[in-house]
Design an enzyme around this catalytic site. Sequence first.
Site, PDB file in Angstrom:
ATOM      1  N   LEU A  77       0.868  -1.172   0.000  1.00 31.53           N
ATOM      2  CA  LEU A  77       0.000   0.000   0.000  1.00 31.53           C
ATOM      3  C   LEU A  77       0.902   1.218   0.000  1.00 31.53           C
ATOM      4  CD1 LEU A  77      -2.747  -0.805   2.705  1.00 31.53           C
ATOM      5  CD2 LEU A  77      -3.004  -0.885   0.216  1.00 31.53           C
ATOM      6  N   ASP A  78       0.480   2.283  -0.670  1.00 35.20           N
ATOM      7  CA  ASP A  78       1.256   3.519  -0.634  1.00 35.20           C
ATOM      8  C   ASP A  78       1.386   4.005   0.806  1.00 35.20           C
ATOM      9  OD1 ASP A  78       1.362   3.454  -3.382  1.00 35.20           O
ATOM     10  OD2 ASP A  78      -0.339   4.808  -3.649  1.00 35.20           O
ATOM     11  N   ARG A  79       2.440   4.741   1.064  1.00 34.57           N
ATOM     12  CA  ARG A  79       2.726   5.223   2.416  1.00 34.57           C
ATOM     13  C   ARG A  79       1.536   5.952   3.044  1.00 34.57           C
ATOM     14  NH1 ARG A  79       8.161   8.408   4.282  1.00 34.57           N
ATOM     15  NH2 ARG A  79       7.531   8.908   6.403  1.00 34.57           N
TER      16      ARG A  79
END
Length: 317
Positions: A145-147
Amino acid sequence: MSSESADTPRVQIIQIPAEFAGQRVDNFLFTRLKGVPKSRVYRMLRSGEVRINGGRVRAESRLQDGDMLRVPPVRVAERAEVALPTALLQQRLDDRIVFEDDAMLVLNKPSGMPVHGGSGVSFGVIEALRHLRPEARFLELVHRLDRDTSGLLLVAKKRSALRVLHELFRDDRVEKRYLALLAGAWGQKKLLVDAPLEKNVAQGGERMVRVSRQGKPAQTYFHRQELFADATLVEAKPVTGRTHQIRVHAAHLGHPIIGDERYGQEETNKAFRRRGLKRLFLHAAKLVIAHPVSGVELRLHAPLEPELDAFLQQLRR
Protein backbone atom coordinates in the site's frame (compact mmCIF):
# COMPACT_ATOMS: atom_id res chain seq x y z
CA MET A 1 49.61 -14.31 -2.34
CA SER A 2 46.33 -12.65 -3.26
CA SER A 3 45.79 -9.14 -1.95
CA GLU A 4 42.04 -9.73 -1.72
CA SER A 5 40.65 -9.44 1.79
CA ALA A 6 38.37 -12.09 3.19
CA ASP A 7 35.35 -9.82 2.89
CA THR A 8 35.93 -8.89 -0.77
CA PRO A 9 32.63 -9.45 -2.63
CA ARG A 10 32.63 -12.45 -4.96
CA VAL A 11 30.28 -13.97 -7.51
CA GLN A 12 27.62 -16.13 -5.86
CA ILE A 13 26.05 -19.16 -7.55
CA ILE A 14 22.83 -20.05 -5.74
CA GLN A 15 20.82 -23.17 -6.44
CA ILE A 16 17.17 -22.25 -5.88
CA PRO A 17 15.44 -24.56 -3.37
CA ALA A 18 11.84 -25.67 -3.94
CA GLU A 19 10.45 -23.31 -1.31
CA PHE A 20 11.44 -20.27 -3.42
CA ALA A 21 9.94 -21.59 -6.67
CA GLY A 22 7.53 -19.06 -8.16
CA GLN A 23 9.09 -16.00 -6.49
CA ARG A 24 10.07 -13.03 -8.65
CA VAL A 25 13.80 -12.66 -9.23
CA ASP A 26 13.93 -9.05 -8.02
CA ASN A 27 12.09 -9.88 -4.77
CA PHE A 28 14.45 -12.80 -4.11
CA LEU A 29 17.45 -10.51 -4.62
CA PHE A 30 16.02 -7.81 -2.31
CA THR A 31 15.79 -10.43 0.45
CA ARG A 32 19.22 -11.89 -0.31
CA LEU A 33 21.02 -8.54 -0.68
CA LYS A 34 19.69 -6.58 2.28
CA GLY A 35 21.30 -3.16 2.40
CA VAL A 36 21.89 -2.97 -1.36
CA PRO A 37 19.84 -0.14 -2.94
CA LYS A 38 17.01 -1.33 -5.16
CA SER A 39 18.33 0.86 -7.96
CA ARG A 40 21.58 -1.15 -7.89
CA VAL A 41 19.69 -4.46 -8.02
CA TYR A 42 17.66 -3.33 -11.04
CA ARG A 43 20.83 -2.05 -12.73
CA MET A 44 22.42 -5.49 -12.25
CA LEU A 45 19.38 -7.12 -13.86
CA ARG A 46 19.27 -4.72 -16.83
CA SER A 47 22.98 -5.10 -17.55
CA GLY A 48 22.85 -8.90 -17.52
CA GLU A 49 25.06 -9.31 -14.44
CA VAL A 50 22.37 -11.51 -12.89
CA ARG A 51 21.83 -14.75 -14.79
CA ILE A 52 19.74 -17.90 -14.44
CA ASN A 53 21.17 -21.11 -15.85
CA GLY A 54 23.63 -18.99 -17.83
CA GLY A 55 21.02 -16.76 -19.51
CA ARG A 56 19.94 -13.18 -18.96
CA VAL A 57 16.85 -12.64 -16.85
CA ARG A 58 14.17 -9.98 -16.32
CA ALA A 59 13.19 -8.56 -12.94
CA GLU A 60 9.67 -10.03 -13.14
CA SER A 61 10.84 -13.53 -14.14
CA ARG A 62 9.84 -16.34 -11.77
CA LEU A 63 12.35 -18.66 -10.15
CA GLN A 64 12.05 -22.42 -10.65
CA ASP A 65 13.11 -25.26 -8.37
CA GLY A 66 16.77 -26.10 -9.07
CA ASP A 67 17.58 -22.95 -11.07
CA MET A 68 21.23 -21.84 -10.85
CA LEU A 69 21.21 -18.13 -10.08
CA ARG A 70 24.36 -16.06 -10.64
CA VAL A 71 24.64 -13.00 -8.40
CA PRO A 72 27.54 -10.64 -9.27
CA PRO A 73 30.00 -9.30 -6.69
CA VAL A 74 28.21 -6.66 -4.65
CA ARG A 75 29.08 -5.20 -1.29
CA VAL A 76 26.20 -5.29 1.19
CA ALA A 77 26.14 -2.08 3.21
CA GLU A 78 26.54 -2.55 6.91
CA ARG A 79 23.75 -1.06 8.98
CA ALA A 80 25.48 -0.19 12.19
CA GLU A 81 22.67 1.85 13.63
CA VAL A 82 19.15 0.86 12.70
CA ALA A 83 16.34 2.73 14.40
CA LEU A 84 13.84 0.41 16.04
CA PRO A 85 10.12 1.02 16.35
CA THR A 86 9.07 2.35 19.73
CA ALA A 87 7.05 0.22 22.12
CA LEU A 88 4.12 2.58 21.60
CA LEU A 89 4.22 2.11 17.82
CA GLN A 90 4.51 -1.66 18.18
CA GLN A 91 1.49 -1.71 20.48
CA ARG A 92 -0.39 0.45 17.97
CA LEU A 93 0.35 -2.05 15.21
CA ASP A 94 -0.54 -5.00 17.44
CA ASP A 95 -3.92 -3.40 18.14
CA ARG A 96 -4.53 -3.01 14.39
CA ILE A 97 -4.21 -6.69 13.48
CA VAL A 98 -7.61 -7.74 12.13
CA PHE A 99 -6.80 -11.38 11.34
CA GLU A 100 -3.97 -13.78 12.19
CA ASP A 101 -3.29 -17.50 12.09
CA ASP A 102 -0.28 -19.73 11.38
CA ALA A 103 -0.23 -18.87 7.66
CA MET A 104 -0.93 -15.16 7.42
CA LEU A 105 -1.54 -11.88 9.18
CA VAL A 106 -3.77 -8.98 8.08
CA LEU A 107 -3.09 -5.51 9.39
CA ASN A 108 -5.09 -2.29 9.21
CA LYS A 109 -2.08 -0.17 8.21
CA PRO A 110 -2.02 3.41 9.50
CA SER A 111 -1.57 6.29 7.07
CA GLY A 112 1.89 7.88 6.96
CA MET A 113 3.79 4.62 7.58
CA PRO A 114 5.57 2.94 4.64
CA VAL A 115 5.22 -0.81 4.24
CA HIS A 116 9.01 -1.24 4.39
CA GLY A 117 12.10 0.79 5.21
CA GLY A 118 14.38 2.44 2.67
CA SER A 119 14.74 5.78 0.88
CA GLY A 120 15.64 7.55 4.10
CA VAL A 121 13.13 5.64 6.24
CA SER A 122 14.67 3.47 8.97
CA PHE A 123 11.81 1.01 9.24
CA GLY A 124 8.36 0.33 7.90
CA VAL A 125 5.46 -1.96 8.74
CA ILE A 126 7.29 -5.20 7.93
CA GLU A 127 10.36 -4.32 10.02
CA ALA A 128 8.14 -3.26 12.92
CA LEU A 129 6.17 -6.52 12.72
CA ARG A 130 9.36 -8.57 12.73
CA HIS A 131 10.44 -6.72 15.85
CA LEU A 132 6.99 -7.26 17.34
CA ARG A 133 7.08 -10.98 16.50
CA PRO A 134 10.70 -12.03 17.15
CA GLU A 135 9.64 -15.69 17.32
CA ALA A 136 8.27 -15.61 13.76
CA ARG A 137 10.76 -17.29 11.43
CA PHE A 138 9.13 -15.85 8.31
CA LEU A 139 7.24 -12.58 7.75
CA GLU A 140 6.97 -11.16 4.23
CA LEU A 141 4.71 -8.61 2.55
CA VAL A 142 2.21 -10.15 0.13
CA HIS A 143 1.43 -6.82 -1.57
CA ARG A 144 1.94 -3.10 -0.91
CA LEU A 145 0.00 0.00 0.00
CA ASP A 146 1.26 3.52 -0.63
CA ARG A 147 2.73 5.22 2.42
CA ASP A 148 -0.22 7.63 2.83
CA THR A 149 -2.91 5.01 2.18
CA SER A 150 -4.43 3.30 5.21
CA GLY A 151 -6.22 -0.04 5.39
CA LEU A 152 -5.88 -3.77 4.87
CA LEU A 153 -2.38 -5.14 4.26
CA LEU A 154 -1.53 -8.85 3.97
CA VAL A 155 1.62 -10.40 5.43
CA ALA A 156 2.54 -14.07 4.90
CA LYS A 157 3.93 -16.11 7.80
CA LYS A 158 5.01 -19.09 5.67
CA ARG A 159 6.86 -19.32 2.37
CA SER A 160 4.21 -21.72 1.05
CA ALA A 161 1.43 -19.26 1.97
CA LEU A 162 3.29 -16.39 0.28
CA ARG A 163 3.56 -18.42 -2.92
CA VAL A 164 -0.20 -19.12 -2.99
CA LEU A 165 -1.15 -15.55 -2.10
CA HIS A 166 1.16 -14.13 -4.80
CA GLU A 167 -0.55 -16.42 -7.30
CA LEU A 168 -4.00 -15.17 -6.24
CA PHE A 169 -2.90 -11.54 -6.67
CA ARG A 170 -1.14 -12.28 -9.96
CA ASP A 171 -4.29 -13.92 -11.37
CA ASP A 172 -6.53 -11.05 -10.14
CA ARG A 173 -8.45 -13.43 -7.85
CA VAL A 174 -8.46 -10.98 -4.94
CA GLU A 175 -11.33 -8.54 -4.48
CA LYS A 176 -10.22 -5.20 -3.03
CA ARG A 177 -12.42 -2.21 -2.30
CA TYR A 178 -11.18 1.23 -1.31
CA LEU A 179 -12.96 4.34 -0.06
CA ALA A 180 -11.73 7.59 -1.61
CA LEU A 181 -12.84 11.20 -1.50
CA LEU A 182 -12.61 12.80 -4.93
CA ALA A 183 -12.27 16.50 -5.63
CA GLY A 184 -15.41 18.10 -7.03
CA ALA A 185 -18.94 16.83 -7.52
CA TRP A 186 -18.74 13.73 -9.75
CA GLY A 187 -21.90 13.54 -11.82
CA GLN A 188 -21.93 9.80 -12.50
CA LYS A 189 -23.05 6.99 -10.20
CA LYS A 190 -20.94 4.14 -11.62
CA LEU A 191 -18.12 3.91 -14.11
CA LEU A 192 -15.46 1.45 -15.24
CA VAL A 193 -12.25 3.29 -16.05
CA ASP A 194 -10.35 1.21 -18.60
CA ALA A 195 -7.09 3.10 -19.17
CA PRO A 196 -3.65 1.44 -19.56
CA LEU A 197 -0.95 2.69 -17.21
CA GLU A 198 2.75 3.23 -17.84
CA LYS A 199 5.45 3.88 -15.27
CA ASN A 200 7.86 6.69 -16.06
CA VAL A 201 10.16 9.07 -14.21
CA ALA A 202 9.43 12.75 -13.89
CA GLN A 203 12.12 15.37 -14.46
CA GLY A 204 12.71 15.69 -10.73
CA GLY A 205 13.45 11.98 -10.47
CA GLU A 206 10.12 11.21 -8.77
CA ARG A 207 8.46 7.98 -9.87
CA MET A 208 5.22 8.72 -11.69
CA VAL A 209 2.55 6.68 -13.45
CA ARG A 210 0.53 7.97 -16.39
CA VAL A 211 -2.26 6.85 -18.68
CA SER A 212 -0.66 5.73 -21.94
CA ARG A 213 -1.51 3.50 -24.89
CA GLN A 214 1.92 1.93 -24.40
CA GLY A 215 1.10 1.03 -20.80
CA LYS A 216 -0.17 -2.17 -19.19
CA PRO A 217 -3.94 -2.86 -19.07
CA ALA A 218 -5.59 -1.33 -15.99
CA GLN A 219 -9.23 -1.23 -14.94
CA THR A 220 -10.95 0.34 -11.92
CA TYR A 221 -14.65 0.44 -11.05
CA PHE A 222 -15.81 3.64 -9.36
CA HIS A 223 -19.15 3.63 -7.51
CA ARG A 224 -20.44 6.85 -5.98
CA GLN A 225 -21.38 6.60 -2.30
CA GLU A 226 -22.11 10.20 -1.28
CA LEU A 227 -22.23 13.48 -3.15
CA PHE A 228 -21.19 16.75 -1.49
CA ALA A 229 -21.02 20.30 -2.82
CA ASP A 230 -17.33 20.13 -3.74
CA ALA A 231 -16.35 16.50 -3.11
CA THR A 232 -17.56 12.96 -3.85
CA LEU A 233 -17.12 9.85 -1.71
CA VAL A 234 -16.61 6.78 -3.91
CA GLU A 235 -15.88 3.11 -3.55
CA ALA A 236 -13.05 2.12 -5.90
CA LYS A 237 -12.65 -1.51 -6.93
CA PRO A 238 -9.44 -2.19 -8.87
CA VAL A 239 -9.72 -5.11 -11.29
CA THR A 240 -5.97 -5.07 -11.97
CA GLY A 241 -3.22 -4.17 -9.53
CA ARG A 242 -0.99 -1.52 -11.11
CA THR A 243 1.13 0.94 -9.14
CA HIS A 244 -0.88 4.03 -8.06
CA GLN A 245 -3.78 2.70 -10.15
CA ILE A 246 -6.72 4.20 -8.24
CA ARG A 247 -4.96 7.55 -7.81
CA VAL A 248 -4.09 7.89 -11.50
CA HIS A 249 -7.50 6.69 -12.70
CA ALA A 250 -9.24 9.17 -10.39
CA ALA A 251 -7.10 12.00 -11.78
CA HIS A 252 -7.88 10.72 -15.30
CA LEU A 253 -11.58 11.20 -14.49
CA GLY A 254 -10.84 14.84 -13.75
CA HIS A 255 -11.59 14.24 -10.06
CA PRO A 256 -8.29 13.39 -8.30
CA ILE A 257 -8.26 12.07 -4.75
CA ILE A 258 -8.18 14.87 -2.21
CA GLY A 259 -4.82 15.05 -0.44
CA ASP A 260 -2.94 13.40 -3.32
CA GLU A 261 0.23 15.48 -3.58
CA ARG A 262 1.51 13.59 -6.63
CA TYR A 263 -1.50 13.36 -8.93
CA GLY A 264 -3.89 15.82 -7.29
CA GLN A 265 -4.66 19.52 -7.50
CA GLU A 266 -2.41 21.66 -5.30
CA GLU A 267 -4.93 24.44 -4.67
CA THR A 268 -7.70 21.96 -3.88
CA ASN A 269 -5.45 20.10 -1.45
CA LYS A 270 -4.52 23.35 0.28
CA ALA A 271 -8.18 24.33 0.61
CA PHE A 272 -9.11 21.00 2.18
CA ARG A 273 -6.09 21.11 4.51
CA ARG A 274 -7.40 24.42 5.83
CA ARG A 275 -10.71 22.64 6.49
CA GLY A 276 -8.97 19.91 8.48
CA LEU A 277 -8.09 17.10 6.05
CA LYS A 278 -4.37 16.58 6.57
CA ARG A 279 -3.81 13.36 4.59
CA LEU A 280 -4.61 11.44 1.43
CA PHE A 281 -8.25 10.31 1.59
CA LEU A 282 -7.71 6.74 0.40
CA HIS A 283 -8.46 3.72 2.57
CA ALA A 284 -8.31 -0.02 1.75
CA ALA A 285 -11.60 -0.94 3.41
CA LYS A 286 -12.51 -4.44 2.21
CA LEU A 287 -10.68 -7.54 1.05
CA VAL A 288 -12.06 -10.88 -0.15
CA ILE A 289 -9.51 -13.65 -0.66
CA ALA A 290 -9.23 -17.43 -0.38
CA HIS A 291 -7.20 -18.61 2.61
CA PRO A 292 -3.84 -19.87 1.26
CA VAL A 293 -4.07 -23.18 3.19
CA SER A 294 -7.75 -24.04 3.68
CA GLY A 295 -9.12 -22.29 0.60
CA VAL A 296 -11.98 -20.90 2.70
CA GLU A 297 -13.11 -17.44 1.56
CA LEU A 298 -12.07 -14.67 3.93
CA ARG A 299 -14.07 -11.42 3.94
CA LEU A 300 -12.05 -8.82 5.81
CA HIS A 301 -13.03 -5.27 6.72
CA ALA A 302 -11.16 -2.24 8.10
CA PRO A 303 -13.41 0.62 9.28
CA LEU A 304 -12.69 4.10 8.00
CA GLU A 305 -9.96 5.83 10.00
CA PRO A 306 -11.33 8.17 12.74
CA GLU A 307 -9.86 11.31 11.14
CA LEU A 308 -11.44 10.46 7.77
CA ASP A 309 -14.78 9.59 9.33
CA ALA A 310 -14.74 12.85 11.32
CA PHE A 311 -14.06 14.82 8.13
CA LEU A 312 -17.03 13.18 6.39
CA GLN A 313 -19.22 14.11 9.34
CA GLN A 314 -18.03 17.70 8.90
CA LEU A 315 -18.96 17.63 5.21
CA ARG A 316 -22.40 16.27 6.02
CA ARG A 317 -23.03 19.11 8.46
